[in-house]
Design an enzyme around this catalytic site. Structure first.
Site, PDB file in Angstrom:
ATOM      1  N   CYS A 157       0.813  -1.222   0.000  1.00 48.84           N
ATOM      2  CA  CYS A 157       0.000   0.000   0.000  1.00 48.84           C
ATOM      3  C   CYS A 157       0.848   1.274   0.000  1.00 48.84           C
ATOM      4  O   CYS A 157       0.561   2.221  -0.747  1.00 48.84           O
ATOM      5  CB  CYS A 157      -0.938   0.001   1.200  1.00 48.84           C
ATOM      6  N   HIS A 210      -2.676   6.398   4.766  1.00 52.02           N
ATOM      7  CA  HIS A 210      -1.226   6.528   4.929  1.00 52.02           C
ATOM      8  C   HIS A 210      -0.755   7.886   4.418  1.00 52.02           C
ATOM      9  O   HIS A 210      -1.209   8.369   3.378  1.00 52.02           O
ATOM     10  CB  HIS A 210      -0.491   5.453   4.115  1.00 52.02           C
TER      11      HIS A 210
END
Length: 352
Positions: free
Chosen positions: A132, A252
């Site tokens: 990711c 994130h």
């Protein structure tokens, strides 16, 4: 997407956080499936899942589960992928795998559609979905690489706990309540569930994601380093990463320093370039305090970029701030996006 052929799609790991997002993304994208099979480990088999008003029973994944499947989206852990992905391929399916099981296999393409969609032509039945944190960074860097070249990348990440699964989100919530109420708690999940020591994540920052390697970097950091080089076809690119877990549920963030090859590039040129790039939303107006934040990116498939500025000492160096929903672009959406690319490129046809 228009209905075409009516594909048989399987989701492996259907009860997990990413598996649920995969199903939701298939629906939101109006993905052209005629049949949907939901699979999981024996532990989760039998659970009921509602999809477009229809109740599905999650089945235990077995080799024969993949008979007649055209596309199989895997997100149930590396051991499950290693066991069942080859079985799915044997039965004619194309596998998009969201684990680290196949990412660095030289014969398996590691794909972010905005960056290296053409690599899909080289697949032998399995396509790997990158980590990711790698995905959002390469989406932001690829337009820069194409126009100005790229010779160095240094990244520090500020990663959400959902990257460690639903149990990590629950631990963050429980710890936060306990600390606020003055109660005791015992950390059990982070930084690594199987590790000897666990630390609080609430009101803290943990500079460890995954296990440490002999070189002092963690496995997560090495994923970012190696995957970036593979995806961008730049084996000699200088890359280093420091990955940190923060008390954020989803989304994130990354501070990225990069050096281009072309001299005289200005921040305004990079901003203009990224504002027109696929999959990117530019949020860069510091005078009005406009910049990407995880709280504002949840639920979006895009990668958000801001704080673009020239380094004060290195003429070829620039800094930027990159944020994305790690469960979507970092996992479920990138996987479904790969499946969409396979259809558009004519690389998947319904099993007869």
């Amino acid at each position: 997407m228009s209905q075409q052929n009516g594909l048989h799609v399987a989701v492996v790991g259907a009860t997990g956080a990413v598996g649920q997002q995969m199903i939701d993304t298939l629906i939101k994208r109006d993905f052209p499936f005629a049949k949907l099979t939901l699979l999981s480990s024996a532990r989760s088999a039998g659970k009921k899942v509602m999809v477009k008003g229809q109740e599905y029973t999650v089945e235990e994944a077995k080799p024969e589960s993949f008979e007649g499947v055209d596309i199989a989206l895997f997100s149930a852990g590396g051991s499950v992928s290693k066991q069942f992905a080859p079985e799915a391929v044997k039965r004619g399916a194309v596998v998009v795998d969201n684990t680290s099981a196949f990412r660095m296999d030289p014969d398996i393409p590691l794909v972010v559609p905005e960056v290296n969609e053409d690599d899909l032509h080289k697949h032998n039945g399995i396509i790997a979905n990158p980590n990711c944190s790698t995905i959002q960074m390469v989406v932001a860097l690829e337009p820069v690489r194409q126009k100005y070249g790229l010779k160095k990348v240094l990244v520090s990440t500020y990663q959400a706990v959902s990257g460690a699964g639903a149990v990590a989100i629950q631990e963050l919530n429980d710890q936060t309540k306990a600390i606020i109420n003055g109660e005791n708690y015992e950390p059990k999940v982070l930084p690594v569930k199987s590790a000897e020591k666990h630390y609080q994540i609430a009101f803290n920052a943990i500079p460890q994601i995954d296990v440490f390697q002999d070189n002092g970097f963690t496995y997560e950091e090495m994923k970012m380093i190696n995957e970036t080089k593979k995806i961008m076809h730049l084996p000699d690119l200088s890359v280093a990463a420091t990955c940190v877990r923060l008390p954020v549920a989803v989304g994130h963030s990354e501070s990225v320093y990069f050096e281009v090859e072309q001299e005289g590039v200005q921040p305004s040129e990079i901003k203009s370039l990224l504002s027109d790039a696929p999959g990117i939303v530019l949020q860069d107006d510091p005078e009005n305090q406009i910049y990407p934040m995880p709280a504002n990116c949840v639920g979006s498939n895009d990668v958000f970029v801001g704080r673009i500025r020239k380094d004060l000492d290195e003429d070829l160096g620039f800094h930027m701030w990159v944020v994305s929903d790690n469960l979507l672009k970092g996992a479920a959406w990138n996987s479904v996006q790969i499946a969409e690319s396979l259809i558009r490129l004519g690389l998947v046809k319904a099993n007869q």
